[in-house]
Design a protein around this motif. Structure first.
Motif, PDB file in Angstrom:
ATOM      1  N   LYS A   1      -4.272 -41.433  33.736  1.00 29.98           N
ATOM      2  CA  LYS A   1      -4.666 -42.433  32.743  1.00 29.98           C
ATOM      3  C   LYS A   1      -5.931 -43.164  33.153  1.00 29.98           C
ATOM      4  CE  LYS A   1      -1.748 -46.133  34.456  1.00 29.98           C
ATOM      5  NZ  LYS A   1      -1.160 -47.368  34.084  1.00 29.98           N
ATOM      6  N   GLY A   2      -6.337 -42.917  34.371  1.00 34.84           N
ATOM      7  CA  GLY A   2      -7.564 -43.531  34.844  1.00 34.84           C
ATOM      8  C   GLY A   2      -7.990 -42.928  36.169  1.00 34.84           C
ATOM      9  N   TYR A   3      -9.273 -43.024  36.434  1.00 33.93           N
ATOM     10  CA  TYR A   3      -9.821 -42.466  37.667  1.00 33.93           C
ATOM     11  C   TYR A   3     -10.567 -43.537  38.451  1.00 33.93           C
ATOM     12  CZ  TYR A   3      -9.245 -37.834  35.506  1.00 33.93           C
ATOM     13  OH  TYR A   3      -8.750 -36.702  34.927  1.00 33.93           O
ATOM     14  N   LEU A   4     -10.273 -43.595  39.730  1.00 35.50           N
ATOM     15  CA  LEU A   4     -11.063 -44.417  40.648  1.00 35.50           C
ATOM     16  C   LEU A   4     -12.013 -43.485  41.360  1.00 35.50           C
ATOM     17  CD1 LEU A   4      -8.084 -46.301  42.228  1.00 35.50           C
ATOM     18  CD2 LEU A   4      -9.874 -47.377  40.867  1.00 35.50           C
ATOM     19  N   ILE A   5     -13.286 -43.633  41.082  1.00 34.23           N
ATOM     20  CA  ILE A   5     -14.274 -42.784  41.735  1.00 34.23           C
ATOM     21  C   ILE A   5     -14.865 -43.589  42.890  1.00 34.23           C
ATOM     22  CG2 ILE A   5     -16.318 -41.354  41.386  1.00 34.23           C
ATOM     23  CD1 ILE A   5     -13.923 -40.481  39.689  1.00 34.23           C
ATOM     24  N   ASP A   6     -14.409 -43.271  44.098  1.00 33.89           N
ATOM     25  CA  ASP A   6     -14.688 -44.074  45.304  1.00 33.89           C
ATOM     26  C   ASP A   6     -15.790 -43.424  46.138  1.00 33.89           C
ATOM     27  OD1 ASP A   6     -14.597 -44.977  47.971  1.00 33.89           O
ATOM     28  OD2 ASP A   6     -12.470 -44.533  48.240  1.00 33.89           O
ATOM     29  N   GLY A   7     -16.874 -44.164  46.316  1.00 33.32           N
ATOM     30  CA  GLY A   7     -17.977 -43.642  47.142  1.00 33.32           C
ATOM     31  C   GLY A   7     -19.031 -42.904  46.327  1.00 33.32           C
ATOM     32  N   TYR A   8     -18.919 -43.001  45.048  1.00 32.48           N
ATOM     33  CA  TYR A   8     -19.858 -42.339  44.133  1.00 32.48           C
ATOM     34  C   TYR A   8     -20.022 -43.251  42.918  1.00 32.48           C
ATOM     35  CZ  TYR A   8     -22.037 -38.609  41.399  1.00 32.48           C
ATOM     36  OH  TYR A   8     -22.918 -37.866  40.672  1.00 32.48           O
ATOM     37  N   PRO A   9     -21.214 -43.464  42.391  1.00 39.51           N
ATOM     38  CA  PRO A   9     -22.519 -42.950  42.827  1.00 39.51           C
ATOM     39  C   PRO A   9     -23.079 -43.694  44.038  1.00 39.51           C
ATOM     40  CG  PRO A   9     -22.736 -44.235  40.786  1.00 39.51           C
ATOM     41  CD  PRO A   9     -21.297 -44.219  41.132  1.00 39.51           C
ATOM     42  N   ARG A  10     -23.751 -42.958  44.878  1.00 36.07           N
ATOM     43  CA  ARG A  10     -24.399 -43.534  46.062  1.00 36.07           C
ATOM     44  C   ARG A  10     -25.885 -43.687  45.850  1.00 36.07           C
ATOM     45  NH1 ARG A  10     -20.081 -42.591  49.578  1.00 36.07           N
ATOM     46  NH2 ARG A  10     -20.347 -43.467  51.623  1.00 36.07           N
ATOM     47  N   GLU A  11     -26.385 -43.222  44.752  1.00 32.84           N
ATOM     48  CA  GLU A  11     -27.781 -43.453  44.361  1.00 32.84           C
ATOM     49  C   GLU A  11     -27.815 -43.369  42.836  1.00 32.84           C
ATOM     50  OE1 GLU A  11     -30.036 -40.317  46.196  1.00 32.84           O
ATOM     51  OE2 GLU A  11     -28.870 -38.739  45.227  1.00 32.84           O
ATOM     52  N   VAL A  12     -28.841 -43.980  42.237  1.00 31.24           N
ATOM     53  CA  VAL A  12     -28.884 -44.075  40.778  1.00 31.24           C
ATOM     54  C   VAL A  12     -28.804 -42.699  40.123  1.00 31.24           C
ATOM     55  CG1 VAL A  12     -30.349 -44.730  38.828  1.00 31.24           C
ATOM     56  CG2 VAL A  12     -30.066 -46.305  40.755  1.00 31.24           C
ATOM     57  N   LYS A  13     -29.506 -41.752  40.712  1.00 35.45           N
ATOM     58  CA  LYS A  13     -29.508 -40.392  40.144  1.00 35.45           C
ATOM     59  C   LYS A  13     -28.083 -39.825  40.034  1.00 35.45           C
ATOM     60  CE  LYS A  13     -31.836 -36.284  39.590  1.00 35.45           C
ATOM     61  NZ  LYS A  13     -31.929 -35.949  38.206  1.00 35.45           N
ATOM     62  N   GLN A  14     -27.230 -40.130  41.007  1.00 35.86           N
ATOM     63  CA  GLN A  14     -25.844 -39.637  40.950  1.00 35.86           C
ATOM     64  C   GLN A  14     -25.112 -40.219  39.751  1.00 35.86           C
ATOM     65  OE1 GLN A  14     -23.628 -40.091  44.591  1.00 35.86           O
ATOM     66  NE2 GLN A  14     -24.895 -38.620  45.711  1.00 35.86           N
ATOM     67  N   GLY A  15     -25.393 -41.480  39.449  1.00 34.20           N
ATOM     68  CA  GLY A  15     -24.763 -42.106  38.284  1.00 34.20           C
ATOM     69  C   GLY A  15     -25.228 -41.445  36.997  1.00 34.20           C
ATOM     70  N   GLU A  16     -26.501 -41.186  36.911  1.00 30.58           N
ATOM     71  CA  GLU A  16     -27.055 -40.566  35.701  1.00 30.58           C
ATOM     72  C   GLU A  16     -26.469 -39.174  35.477  1.00 30.58           C
ATOM     73  OE1 GLU A  16     -31.426 -42.808  35.647  1.00 30.58           O
ATOM     74  OE2 GLU A  16     -31.222 -40.889  36.678  1.00 30.58           O
ATOM     75  N   GLU A  17     -26.390 -38.400  36.549  1.00 27.80           N
ATOM     76  CA  GLU A  17     -25.860 -37.037  36.418  1.00 27.80           C
ATOM     77  C   GLU A  17     -24.368 -37.042  36.070  1.00 27.80           C
ATOM     78  OE1 GLU A  17     -27.577 -34.096  36.440  1.00 27.80           O
ATOM     79  OE2 GLU A  17     -29.259 -35.493  36.376  1.00 27.80           O
ATOM     80  N   PHE A  18     -23.640 -37.979  36.644  1.00 26.22           N
ATOM     81  CA  PHE A  18     -22.212 -38.101  36.334  1.00 26.22           C
ATOM     82  C   PHE A  18     -22.023 -38.343  34.835  1.00 26.22           C
ATOM     83  CE2 PHE A  18     -18.181 -40.171  35.727  1.00 26.22           C
ATOM     84  CZ  PHE A  18     -17.330 -39.704  36.711  1.00 26.22           C
ATOM     85  N   GLU A  19     -22.823 -39.216  34.298  1.00 29.02           N
ATOM     86  CA  GLU A  19     -22.669 -39.545  32.878  1.00 29.02           C
ATOM     87  C   GLU A  19     -23.048 -38.376  31.977  1.00 29.02           C
ATOM     88  OE1 GLU A  19     -23.422 -43.437  31.449  1.00 29.02           O
ATOM     89  OE2 GLU A  19     -23.717 -44.211  33.482  1.00 29.02           O
ATOM     90  N   LYS A  20     -24.023 -37.605  32.403  1.00 24.02           N
ATOM     91  CA  LYS A  20     -24.420 -36.417  31.625  1.00 24.02           C
ATOM     92  C   LYS A  20     -23.293 -35.389  31.628  1.00 24.02           C
ATOM     93  CE  LYS A  20     -29.352 -36.361  32.496  1.00 24.02           C
ATOM     94  NZ  LYS A  20     -30.289 -35.775  33.468  1.00 24.02           N
ATOM     95  N   LYS A  21     -22.670 -35.187  32.787  1.00 20.78           N
ATOM     96  CA  LYS A  21     -21.711 -34.088  32.919  1.00 20.78           C
ATOM     97  C   LYS A  21     -20.267 -34.486  32.665  1.00 20.78           C
ATOM     98  CE  LYS A  21     -24.367 -31.067  35.889  1.00 20.78           C
ATOM     99  NZ  LYS A  21     -24.698 -30.713  37.259  1.00 20.78           N
ATOM    100  N   ILE A  22     -19.947 -35.772  32.807  1.00 22.24           N
ATOM    101  CA  ILE A  22     -18.546 -36.178  32.714  1.00 22.24           C
ATOM    102  C   ILE A  22     -18.316 -37.309  31.716  1.00 22.24           C
ATOM    103  CG2 ILE A  22     -16.546 -37.030  34.001  1.00 22.24           C
ATOM    104  CD1 ILE A  22     -17.833 -35.634  36.510  1.00 22.24           C
ATOM    105  N   GLY A  23     -18.902 -38.443  31.947  1.00 26.62           N
ATOM    106  CA  GLY A  23     -18.707 -39.550  31.016  1.00 26.62           C
ATOM    107  C   GLY A  23     -19.159 -40.866  31.606  1.00 26.62           C
ATOM    108  N   ALA A  24     -18.986 -41.931  30.830  1.00 25.90           N
ATOM    109  CA  ALA A  24     -19.466 -43.248  31.245  1.00 25.90           C
ATOM    110  C   ALA A  24     -18.347 -44.054  31.899  1.00 25.90           C
ATOM    111  CB  ALA A  24     -20.015 -44.007  30.043  1.00 25.90           C
TER     112      ALA A  24
END
Ligand SMILES: Nc1ncnc2c1ncn2[C@@H]1O[C@H](COP(=O)(O)OP(=O)(O)O)[C@@H](O)[C@H]1O
Ligand SMILES: Nc1ncnc2c1ncn2[C@H]1C[C@H](O)[C@@H](COP(=O)(O)OP(=O)(O)O)O1
Ligand SMILES: [Mg+2]
Length: 194
Positions: free
Chosen positions: A88-111
């Motif tokens: 029902k929910g995800y704790l993503i721990d240790g990510y994103p470690r740089e802005v680019k990781q956040g951007e790619e996560f949102e492109k491939k998975i979600g906000a």
């Protein structure tokens, strides 16, 4: 992918090394039943498997550097998909470690719905990591690597917090306090999500 996890909340857990991310995530799992995915744990599992890729990752982590973005993101994505039907929910721990990781996560998975910013002073983090190093067996819990990890945190990861602040999803948690006091703040932030 986006379909499969569409109702699950995504929480980014961001903070320096030794700030208490893993400790708080464990308590969130207990209370809220969220799925905890630590990028570091996923990487260490790969190292433990003894694969060639694991050996390469180990060398990078031992130096306190970041492993390639694609490697981490693929691991997180696979782990999310594996839990999609029950989570029902995800704790993503240790990510994103740089802005680019956040951007790619949102492109491939979600906000993300929330970013928990686990904040502690650098001296506190160093002391906790040196203590953890006495028993963790982690190749990166030594004085030299801790310093590099902290430097990288301030340089690469802190900008992630500013990046999400404009969306008003950042909740700053004072992690200088005892674990249960920290968890009260974390709980309040998660309760407001519903
Ligand atoms: N609020 C706290 N007060 C004191 N010690 C803490 C607190 N939170 C975590 N620790 C300790 O600090 C160390 C690092 O915590 P951990 O959760 O592994 O941090 P991270 O995942 O951010 O690196 C652990 O040994 C943990 O027991
Ligand atoms: N999102 C990510 N991108 C790149 N490397 C990562 C990563 N998450 C973890 N790593 C690598 C580099 C880190 O120094 C190492 C340990 O990470 P960690 O277990 O999250 O540390 P900690 O919990 O002490 O903050 O693994
Ligand atoms: Mg951790």
């Amino acid at each position: 992918m986006a379909d499969k996890i569409k109702d699950a909340k995504i929480i980014f857990v961001v903070g320096g090394p030794g700030s208490g991310k893993g400790t708080q995530c464990e308590k969130v799992v207990e209370k809220y039943g969220y799925t905890h995915l630590s990028s570091g744990d996923l990487l260490r599992a790969e190292v433990a498997s003894g694969s060639e890729r694991g050996n390469q990752l180990q060398a990078i982590m031992q130096k306190g550097e970041l492993v390639p973005l694609d490697t981490v993101l693929d691991m997180i994505k696979d782990a999310m998909i594996a839990k999609a039907d029950v989570s029902k929910g995800y704790l993503i721990d240790g990510y994103p470690r740089e802005v680019k990781q956040g951007e790619e996560f949102e492109k491939k998975i979600g906000a993300p719905a929330l970013l928990l910013y686990i904040d502690a002073k650098s001296e506190t983090m160093v002391q906790r990591l040196l203590k953890r190093g006495q028993t963790s067996g982690r190749a990166d819990d030594n004085e030299e690597t801790i310093k590099k990890r902290l430097d990288l945190y301030y340089k690469a990861t802190e900008p992630v917090i500013a990046f999400y602040e404009s969306r008003d999803i950042v909740r700053k948690i004072d992690s200088e306090l005892p674990v249960d006091e920290v968890f009260k703040q974390v709980s309040q932030a998660i309760d407001k999500l519903k």
